[in-house]
Design a protein around this motif. Structure first.
Motif, short mmCIF file in Angstrom:
data_model
loop_
_atom_site.label_atom_id
_atom_site.label_comp_id
_atom_site.label_asym_id
_atom_site.label_seq_id
_atom_site.Cartn_x
_atom_site.Cartn_y
_atom_site.Cartn_z
N TRP A 72 0.81 -1.21 0.00
CA TRP A 72 0.00 0.00 0.00
C TRP A 72 0.85 1.26 0.00
CZ3 TRP A 72 -4.73 0.07 -1.56
CH2 TRP A 72 -5.48 -1.10 -1.47
N GLY A 73 1.96 1.26 0.74
CA GLY A 73 2.86 2.41 0.73
C GLY A 73 3.43 2.64 -0.66
N GLY A 74 3.86 1.55 -1.30
CA GLY A 74 4.38 1.65 -2.66
C GLY A 74 3.33 2.14 -3.63
N ALA A 75 2.09 1.68 -3.46
CA ALA A 75 1.01 2.12 -4.35
C ALA A 75 0.75 3.62 -4.20
CB ALA A 75 -0.26 1.32 -4.07
N VAL A 76 0.75 4.11 -2.96
CA VAL A 76 0.52 5.54 -2.73
C VAL A 76 1.66 6.37 -3.33
CG1 VAL A 76 0.42 7.31 -0.92
CG2 VAL A 76 -0.94 5.23 -0.70
N VAL A 77 2.90 5.94 -3.10
CA VAL A 77 4.05 6.66 -3.65
C VAL A 77 4.01 6.65 -5.17
CG1 VAL A 77 6.58 6.67 -3.81
CG2 VAL A 77 5.48 6.32 -1.61
N CYS A 78 3.63 5.51 -5.76
CA CYS A 78 3.51 5.43 -7.23
C CYS A 78 2.50 6.44 -7.76
CB CYS A 78 3.09 4.03 -7.66
SG CYS A 78 4.39 2.82 -7.64
N VAL A 79 1.36 6.51 -7.13
CA VAL A 79 0.31 7.43 -7.59
C VAL A 79 0.78 8.88 -7.44
CG1 VAL A 79 -2.01 8.31 -7.05
CG2 VAL A 79 -1.59 5.84 -7.20
N VAL A 80 1.39 9.22 -6.30
CA VAL A 80 1.86 10.59 -6.08
C VAL A 80 2.93 10.97 -7.10
CG1 VAL A 80 3.12 12.08 -4.46
CG2 VAL A 80 1.23 10.67 -3.65
N LEU A 81 3.91 10.09 -7.32
CA LEU A 81 4.95 10.37 -8.30
C LEU A 81 4.38 10.50 -9.72
CD1 LEU A 81 7.88 8.08 -7.14
CD2 LEU A 81 7.85 10.57 -7.20
N PHE A 82 3.46 9.61 -10.06
CA PHE A 82 2.86 9.66 -11.39
C PHE A 82 2.08 10.96 -11.59
CE2 PHE A 82 -0.45 8.64 -14.52
CZ PHE A 82 0.36 8.26 -15.58
N LEU A 83 1.30 11.37 -10.59
CA LEU A 83 0.55 12.62 -10.69
C LEU A 83 1.48 13.83 -10.76
CD1 LEU A 83 -2.45 11.93 -8.30
CD2 LEU A 83 -2.44 11.93 -10.81
N ALA A 84 2.58 13.80 -10.00
CA ALA A 84 3.55 14.90 -10.06
C ALA A 84 4.19 14.96 -11.45
CB ALA A 84 4.63 14.71 -9.00
N TRP A 85 4.47 13.81 -12.01
CA TRP A 85 5.06 13.75 -13.35
C TRP A 85 4.12 14.36 -14.39
CZ3 TRP A 85 5.21 8.77 -16.69
CH2 TRP A 85 6.01 8.96 -17.80
N ILE A 86 2.85 13.99 -14.33
CA ILE A 86 1.87 14.51 -15.28
C ILE A 86 1.62 16.00 -15.04
CG2 ILE A 86 -0.53 14.34 -16.08
CD1 ILE A 86 1.33 12.00 -16.92
N ALA A 87 1.45 16.40 -13.78
CA ALA A 87 1.16 17.80 -13.46
C ALA A 87 2.32 18.73 -13.79
CB ALA A 87 0.79 17.93 -11.98
N SER A 88 3.54 18.20 -13.81
CA SER A 88 4.70 19.05 -14.06
C SER A 88 4.73 19.59 -15.48
CB SER A 88 5.99 18.27 -13.78
OG SER A 88 6.21 17.28 -14.75
N LYS A 89 3.90 19.10 -16.35
CA LYS A 89 3.79 19.64 -17.70
C LYS A 89 3.13 21.01 -17.69
CE LYS A 89 4.01 19.38 -22.19
NZ LYS A 89 5.26 19.52 -22.88
#
Length: 152
Positions: free
Chosen positions: A13-30
């Motif tokens: 679950w910790g890995g899943a949360v970190v994955c989602v946060v990193l993925f959203l940061a990656w997309i939002a950084s555009k």
């Protein structure tokens, strides 16, 4: 030795949360650049990459603290990492897909291994009451609840 169930759950679950946060940061950084300046260093996320800079010329933004801007100086989506030394400052530009991959790959493996272990553990159980059907004939009804066996 098997890991404690709480450790397995935390990793999954910790890995899943970190994955989602990193993925959203990656997309939002555009669309938005986020910088934190604390002289003599600055960190930020913009244009699909994280930026770590140290030195006097590390950031065109003035003042310390958080800055939210449009990433106009990042013309394209950045897919590669880079080390730079400009105007007396040193920096590392790391594409966010690298940490996304480094976190999501082991998290996916942890979820898959746990799913397979759960399936193996449940393979010989009654579908209705979870009674262990090991040793019963293939067509025998469950002695606990009388349910018919699951079709194979």
């Amino acid at each position: 030795m098997r890991p404690h169930p709480r450790i397995k759950k935390t990793v999954k679950w910790g890995g899943a949360v970190v994955c989602v946060v990193l993925f959203l940061a990656w997309i939002a950084s555009k669309w938005i650049a986020v910088d934190f300046v604390a002289a003599p260093w600055a960190v930020g996320v913009a244009g699909g990459r994280a930026v770590f800079v140290q030195g006097p010329g590390q950031n065109p933004l003035t003042g310390r603290g958080w800055h939210f801007t449009s990433p106009q100086n990042y013309e394209e989506w950045n897919w590669r990492w880079d080390f730079r030394s400009v105007a007396g400052s040193r920096g590392v530009w790391l594409p966010l897909w690298i940490p996304v991959l480094l976190v999501c790959a082991p998290t996916t493996v942890a979820w898959r291994l746990d799913t397979l272990a759960r399936r193996r553990a449940n393979k010989h159980l009654c579908t209705k009451c979870k009674y262990d059907r090991t040793g019963l004939a293939a067509g025998a009804v469950c002695p606990e609840c009388g349910a018919a066996p699951a079709p194979s």
